[in-house]
Every structure is written in structure tokens, then in C-alpha cells.
Design an enzyme around this catalytic site. Structure first.
Site, PDB file in Angstrom:
ATOM      1  N   HIS A 185       0.172  -3.252  -4.201  1.00 53.60           N
ATOM      2  CA  HIS A 185       1.424  -3.847  -3.711  1.00 53.60           C
ATOM      3  C   HIS A 185       1.838  -3.185  -2.392  1.00 53.60           C
ATOM      4  CE1 HIS A 185       5.670  -5.391  -4.345  1.00 53.60           C
ATOM      5  NE2 HIS A 185       5.875  -4.397  -3.486  1.00 53.60           N
ATOM      6  N   GLU A 186       1.862  -1.848  -2.397  1.00 51.04           N
ATOM      7  CA  GLU A 186       2.274  -1.134  -1.192  1.00 51.04           C
ATOM      8  C   GLU A 186       1.225  -1.254  -0.087  1.00 51.04           C
ATOM      9  OE1 GLU A 186       5.198  -0.325  -1.096  1.00 51.04           O
ATOM     10  OE2 GLU A 186       5.749  -0.210  -3.207  1.00 51.04           O
ATOM     11  N   HIS A 229       1.782  -4.426   1.880  1.00 45.23           N
ATOM     12  CA  HIS A 229       2.833  -4.249   2.890  1.00 45.23           C
ATOM     13  C   HIS A 229       2.264  -3.578   4.141  1.00 45.23           C
ATOM     14  CE1 HIS A 229       6.219  -5.569   0.529  1.00 45.23           C
ATOM     15  NE2 HIS A 229       6.114  -4.602  -0.363  1.00 45.23           N
TER      16      HIS A 229
END
Length: 272
Positions: free
Chosen positions: A61-62, A65
């Protein structure tokens, strides 16, 4: 990609998965095998599968980003180590790893975290700013679809066996419970991350398009986004609506009703 990296002075090593991430990936594989074969205490196996799988999804998820931020102009994410999938490099490991893990263990909910710091001064487009924020929740959506796919095609239908008024695990039932629990968490995380709450990914998707007055108000409330989310979910009626929505989305993608929540209960090996 190599010519792109070299032309901007970014070393290849900045894109290599860290040993920490490789260890997490190995733990997912080993715990999945242990759960499938029923090795040792199967409830501990399910716990390890769900927790390691959840941490893996947090890393990706990170990473999503950071990767979109890198290609949108912020090369500093490479220097900060965000492109190596190392959760120890996050700016807020407490919010991004510890708190979401506690929420999973105690509450059975995929709480969103905040970790990757992006220098928006290098991002020259509102659309790219929104895309950076949306990239994280997109990984949760993809995870949810991939994890629910086996169930949509009939796998795990015999996870639970009903006989004589009792319920027991079917063949590889513990594995399917763990997989369903992970899919359930991804659905909750997808929904929470897409809520337009200030400071969270859903709110950050909207922020670039606000006028100056609304943006100042947004920035004022952004540090309290987590608290606002907790307050909302603490309300019993909103909590029921939220989990009803999660169940509806789960059924839509093929996740058997209540199997995910049963898996989350089953992994708590310290309880009856």
C-alpha cells in the site's frame, strides 16, 4: 526502467526489495504452507498467515504511494527508502504498522495508516496528486479481488462441515478461513481508505481540487482524521452500517458470508 533511473541519478539499489520485506514475504509463504497442511497448532498458523499477509499488504500500500510519487516528480522518495518496501523506513511506523496490527487483532478491521511523506512541491498536477493518494487504496482493492477470487470460483465451500448440529473444519478449512479473513480485511481497508476523511487517502484524493478556503479548513482537520474515524466507527449505528457495507461488497466479489469474520475469530488462538 534502468535508463530512467540513471538519467536522474537514482541508483538501482533504491528499487531493490529490502531484506525485511523478503522476510515478511517468506513468513507469508511458510505460514500459508503450515495452515494448508495443519502443521502444529493450526490456530497459531492462521494467526501468522493473517498478520504476515496484512503487513505485506501494508508494505505494498505504502509502496504504491511512493512509486506513483516518484514518477510524478518527487525523486526524494527513493532517498527516503520508500521504494524498498521496508516498513521500518516509514515516517510513522506506529500509525502505519503497530496501530493497524492492533486493530486487526482486537477489532478485526483493516485500519488505514499514514506513512509515506511526499514532497508535493515537485508534483505539478492536481491529477497526479490525487493519483498518488489513490494508489494505496487501489492496492487494497486489488488484494481484495485476488483473495476473494478462489471463493468466487467455488474454492473453500467445504471449509466448514455441518454435522449433527456441530461445526468442524473441512479439508484445509483453516487455510480457507485465514484467506477469507485476509480478504475481509482488505475490503474494510479499501472502504475506509476511500472515505473522504481529512488526512486519510480518500480525503487526500479530493484535497487538490478544493479551493483555498476549503483547503485551509481541510488542513486544519487533517491531523485529527484518525480520531474522527474512530469516533465515527464507535457509534453503534454507523458501525453496523459500515460492516453491512463490507458484507455487501464481500458478497459482490464472491466472499462467503461471515467466513471472513469467522476467520478473524479463529485466528485469536488465545480465546475459546
Amino acid at each position: 526502467m534502468s535508463s530512467f533511473q540513471l538519467s536522474r541519478g537514482t541508483p538501482r539499489s533504491a528499487f531493490l526489495p529490502s531484506p525485511v520485506f523478503v522476510g515478511i514475504l517468506a513468513l507469508v509463504g511458510v505460514s500459508a504452507w503450515m495452515t494448508w497442511t495443519g502443521y502444529g497448532n493450526v490456530r497459531v498458523d492462521v494467526f501468522l498467515l493473517v498478520i504476515s499477509g496484512w503487513v505485506l499488504s501494508l508494505c505494498l500500500h505504502e509502496y504504491a504511494h511512493a512509486l506513483i510519487a516518484y514518477f510524478s516528480g518527487d525523486r526524494g522518495v527513493a532517498d527516503r527508502g520508500y521504494l524498498r518496501l521496508n516498513p521500518l523506513k516509514y515516517t510513522h511506523p506506529l500509525l502505519s504498522i503497530v496501530l493497524p496490527l492492533v486493530a486487526v487483532v482486537l477489532g478485526g478491521i483493516g485500519l488505514p495508516g499514514g506513512a509515506v511523506w511526499v514532497d508535493h512541491a515537485y508534483v505539478r498536477s492536481k491529477a497526479r496528486e490525487s493519483l498518488i493518494s489513490a494508489a494505496g487504496p487501489a492496492t487494497n482493492v486489488v488484494f481484495a479481488l485476488l483473495l476473494a477470487a478462489p471463493f468466487a470460483f467455488g474454492a473453500g465451500d467445504d471449509a466448514l462441515v455441518f454435522s449433527g448440529g456441530t461445526v468442524s473444519l473441512g479439508p484445509h478449512g483453516a487455510f480457507w478461513l485465514g484467506l477469507a479473513a485476509l480478504a475481509f480485511l482488505q475490503v474494510t481497508a479499501s472502504l475506509l481508505n476511500l472515505l473522504p476523511v481529512p488526512g486519510l487517502d480518500g480525503g487526500n484524493v479530493v484535497r487538490p481540487w478544493l479551493n483555498d478556503a476549503y483547503r485551509r479548513a481541510y488542513d486544519l482537520f487533517a491531523p485529527y482524521g484518525f480520531i474522527m474515524l474512530f469516533v465515527l466507527l464507535w457509534q453503534s449505528r454507523i458501525n453496523v452500517w459500515f460492516f453491512d457495507a463490507v458484507s455487501w461488497i464481500g458478497a459482490l466479489i464472491g466472499l462467503p458470508d461471515d467466513l471472513g469474520q469467522l476467520g478473524l475469530a479463529y485466528m485469536r488462538f488465545w480465546s475459546d
